[in-house]
Design a protein around this motif. Structure first.
Motif, mmCIF file in Angstrom:
data_model
loop_
_atom_site.group_PDB
_atom_site.id
_atom_site.type_symbol
_atom_site.label_atom_id
_atom_site.label_comp_id
_atom_site.label_asym_id
_atom_site.label_seq_id
_atom_site.Cartn_x
_atom_site.Cartn_y
_atom_site.Cartn_z
ATOM 1 N N PRO A 70 0.831 -1.208 0.000
ATOM 2 C CA PRO A 70 0.000 0.000 0.000
ATOM 3 C C PRO A 70 0.864 1.257 0.000
ATOM 4 C CG PRO A 70 0.114 -0.934 2.203
ATOM 5 C CD PRO A 70 0.826 -1.907 1.293
ATOM 6 N N ALA A 71 0.381 2.299 -0.651
ATOM 7 C CA ALA A 71 1.156 3.537 -0.736
ATOM 8 C C ALA A 71 0.228 4.726 -0.882
ATOM 9 C CB ALA A 71 2.127 3.482 -1.920
ATOM 10 N N GLY A 72 0.656 5.852 -0.295
ATOM 11 C CA GLY A 72 -0.037 7.105 -0.505
ATOM 12 C C GLY A 72 0.492 7.751 -1.772
ATOM 13 N N LYS A 73 0.623 9.062 -1.776
ATOM 14 C CA LYS A 73 1.117 9.731 -2.980
ATOM 15 C C LYS A 73 2.524 9.256 -3.320
ATOM 16 C CE LYS A 73 1.626 14.177 -5.262
ATOM 17 N NZ LYS A 73 1.419 15.632 -5.218
ATOM 18 N N PHE A 74 3.328 8.956 -2.288
ATOM 19 C CA PHE A 74 4.666 8.414 -2.492
ATOM 20 C C PHE A 74 4.772 7.095 -1.735
ATOM 21 C CE2 PHE A 74 5.028 13.066 -2.559
ATOM 22 C CZ PHE A 74 5.511 13.249 -3.848
ATOM 23 N N ASN A 75 5.377 6.091 -2.367
ATOM 24 C CA ASN A 75 5.543 4.828 -1.655
ATOM 25 C C ASN A 75 6.773 4.891 -0.758
ATOM 26 O OD1 ASN A 75 7.917 3.992 -3.156
ATOM 27 N ND2 ASN A 75 6.564 3.438 -4.855
ATOM 28 N N ALA A 76 6.941 3.867 0.071
ATOM 29 C CA ALA A 76 8.025 3.872 1.054
ATOM 30 C C ALA A 76 9.393 3.891 0.390
ATOM 31 C CB ALA A 76 7.906 2.652 1.971
ATOM 32 N N GLY A 77 9.527 3.236 -0.754
ATOM 33 C CA GLY A 77 10.803 3.253 -1.463
ATOM 34 C C GLY A 77 11.180 4.651 -1.911
ATOM 35 N N GLN A 78 10.211 5.399 -2.401
ATOM 36 C CA GLN A 78 10.467 6.773 -2.815
ATOM 37 C C GLN A 78 10.833 7.651 -1.619
ATOM 38 O OE1 GLN A 78 6.641 7.172 -4.705
ATOM 39 N NE2 GLN A 78 7.512 7.039 -6.762
ATOM 40 N N LYS A 79 10.190 7.403 -0.479
ATOM 41 C CA LYS A 79 10.496 8.179 0.721
ATOM 42 C C LYS A 79 11.920 7.902 1.205
ATOM 43 C CE LYS A 79 5.699 8.421 2.323
ATOM 44 N NZ LYS A 79 4.739 8.083 3.384
ATOM 45 N N VAL A 80 12.309 6.625 1.200
ATOM 46 C CA VAL A 80 13.669 6.272 1.621
ATOM 47 C C VAL A 80 14.690 6.880 0.671
ATOM 48 C CG1 VAL A 80 15.295 4.355 1.886
ATOM 49 C CG2 VAL A 80 12.995 4.172 2.823
ATOM 50 N N TYR A 81 14.419 6.799 -0.621
ATOM 51 C CA TYR A 81 15.343 7.369 -1.605
ATOM 52 C C TYR A 81 15.476 8.876 -1.414
ATOM 53 C CZ TYR A 81 17.126 9.218 -5.970
ATOM 54 O OH TYR A 81 17.858 9.928 -6.888
ATOM 55 N N ALA A 82 14.360 9.568 -1.239
ATOM 56 C CA ALA A 82 14.395 11.024 -1.081
ATOM 57 C C ALA A 82 15.205 11.416 0.151
ATOM 58 C CB ALA A 82 12.974 11.579 -0.985
ATOM 59 N N ALA A 83 14.993 10.706 1.262
ATOM 60 C CA ALA A 83 15.726 11.020 2.486
ATOM 61 C C ALA A 83 17.216 10.745 2.310
ATOM 62 C CB ALA A 83 15.168 10.210 3.655
ATOM 63 N N TRP A 84 17.529 9.621 1.667
ATOM 64 C CA TRP A 84 18.935 9.250 1.499
ATOM 65 C C TRP A 84 19.662 10.221 0.581
ATOM 66 C CZ3 TRP A 84 22.392 7.992 -2.287
ATOM 67 C CH2 TRP A 84 23.578 7.395 -1.860
ATOM 68 N N ILE A 85 19.049 10.562 -0.554
ATOM 69 C CA ILE A 85 19.734 11.430 -1.510
ATOM 70 C C ILE A 85 19.875 12.839 -0.946
ATOM 71 C CG2 ILE A 85 17.763 12.312 -2.835
ATOM 72 C CD1 ILE A 85 21.030 10.930 -4.322
ATOM 73 N N ALA A 86 18.907 13.277 -0.135
ATOM 74 C CA ALA A 86 19.021 14.600 0.485
ATOM 75 C C ALA A 86 20.190 14.622 1.463
ATOM 76 C CB ALA A 86 17.727 14.965 1.201
ATOM 77 N N GLY A 87 20.288 13.587 2.302
ATOM 78 C CA GLY A 87 21.406 13.512 3.239
ATOM 79 C C GLY A 87 22.741 13.377 2.532
ATOM 80 N N ALA A 88 22.786 12.543 1.487
ATOM 81 C CA ALA A 88 24.030 12.352 0.742
ATOM 82 C C ALA A 88 24.476 13.644 0.067
ATOM 83 C CB ALA A 88 23.846 11.249 -0.304
ATOM 84 N N THR A 89 23.512 14.411 -0.445
ATOM 85 C CA THR A 89 23.847 15.680 -1.095
ATOM 86 C C THR A 89 24.479 16.647 -0.101
ATOM 87 O OG1 THR A 89 22.076 15.417 -2.721
ATOM 88 C CG2 THR A 89 22.903 17.649 -2.357
ATOM 89 N N LEU A 90 23.931 16.721 1.097
ATOM 90 C CA LEU A 90 24.490 17.614 2.119
ATOM 91 C C LEU A 90 25.905 17.185 2.514
ATOM 92 C CD1 LEU A 90 21.372 18.196 4.407
ATOM 93 C CD2 LEU A 90 22.398 19.786 2.762
ATOM 94 N N VAL A 91 26.110 15.867 2.653
ATOM 95 C CA VAL A 91 27.445 15.370 2.998
ATOM 96 C C VAL A 91 28.429 15.671 1.871
ATOM 97 C CG1 VAL A 91 28.827 13.304 3.472
ATOM 98 C CG2 VAL A 91 26.591 13.583 4.556
ATOM 99 N N MET A 92 27.994 15.466 0.624
ATOM 100 C CA MET A 92 28.864 15.757 -0.513
ATOM 101 C C MET A 92 29.203 17.243 -0.575
ATOM 102 S SD MET A 92 29.625 12.961 -2.091
ATOM 103 C CE MET A 92 30.049 13.338 -3.784
ATOM 104 N N LEU A 93 28.222 18.085 -0.275
ATOM 105 C CA LEU A 93 28.460 19.529 -0.286
ATOM 106 C C LEU A 93 29.462 19.912 0.797
ATOM 107 C CD1 LEU A 93 27.763 22.315 -1.415
ATOM 108 C CD2 LEU A 93 25.845 22.406 0.196
ATOM 109 N N GLY A 94 29.280 19.368 2.006
ATOM 110 C CA GLY A 94 30.192 19.688 3.105
ATOM 111 C C GLY A 94 31.607 19.204 2.861
ATOM 112 N N THR A 95 31.747 17.953 2.412
ATOM 113 C CA THR A 95 33.089 17.419 2.160
ATOM 114 C C THR A 95 33.736 18.110 0.968
ATOM 115 O OG1 THR A 95 32.081 15.606 0.882
ATOM 116 C CG2 THR A 95 32.620 15.163 3.192
ATOM 117 N N GLY A 96 32.909 18.474 -0.025
ATOM 118 C CA GLY A 96 33.447 19.180 -1.176
ATOM 119 C C GLY A 96 34.000 20.547 -0.808
#
Length: 208
Positions: A114-140
């Motif tokens: 079951p899924a609402g507007k976004f399924n759980a996989g999309q939610k996990v991906y969005a959270a992960w890529i947002a965190g990874a982007t911030l880490v990449m920005l900081g280390t860069g």
């Protein structure tokens, strides 16, 4: 006559999914991420580096694209629809845990995911890529502005930046692969609407 699988449904059978602002945030973010990945590959793969040359220019393009990466999301916050979707992405409910459990068990039954507007996989991906982007920005930034931190920190930042970049490349490849397998989801990001049948089948808890 029944519609072909690749034929868009008539307007009456379609529902609104994304606003123009949301679609542009996705497009610009995807373009900037693509530039980061391509330039990173040129910088780290010797064969590509020799083929392209102009290393200094590639470095500058990579840095500028990386710095600009959060900008589309920040600008998107001016959109009420974008802020609402961010709240949807940040909320996990019992149905999301059920979806993830089914995904881990490779249970492909629609009733088990079951899924609402976004399924759980999309939610996990969005959270992960947002965190990874911030880490990449900081280390860069630590790698770019060498006076910001001692050598040990910069060395650690380089290690994290390089390995996280490889991980992002793999995850993005998976994300693109999933998108290629779902033409209606791609159509939703391109036009802003999806078929009502697709919405009921893939996101049964979503109430457009």
């Amino acid at each position: 006559m029944p519609l072909r699988a690749d034929t868009p449904a008539p307007p009456a059978a379609r529902v609104h999914r994304f606003t123009p602002a949301e679609r542009w945030v996705h497009r610009v973010t995807a373009a900037l991420m693509g530039v980061c990945v391509v330039t990173a590959a040129i910088l780290y793969i010797p064969q590509l580096a020799i083929l392209v040359g102009r290393r200094e220019l590639v470095v500058r393009v990579h840095e500028c694209a990386g710095l600009a990466l959060p900008v589309p999301v920040l600008l998107g916050l001016a959109s009420r629809a974008f802020r609402r979707d961010l709240r949807f992405l940040n909320r996990f409910g019992p149905h999301d845990r059920m979806w993830l459990r089914a995904a881990l068990l490779r249970d492909k039954r629609r009733s088990s995911r079951p899924a609402g507007k976004f399924n759980a996989g999309q939610k996990v991906y969005a959270a992960w890529i947002a965190g990874a982007t911030l880490v990449m920005l900081g280390t860069g930034l630590l790698m770019w502005f060498t006076h910001l931190a001692p050598l040990m920190w910069r060395t650690s930042a380089t290690f994290v930046h390089d390995w996280l970049a490889l991980t992002i490349g793999v995850v993005l490849a998976g994300h693109i692969g999933m998108a290629l397998g779902d033409p209606e989801a791609r159509r939703g990001l391109r036009t802003g609407t999806v078929s009502r049948d697709w919405a009921k089948r893939e996101h049964p808890l979503w109430r457009p």
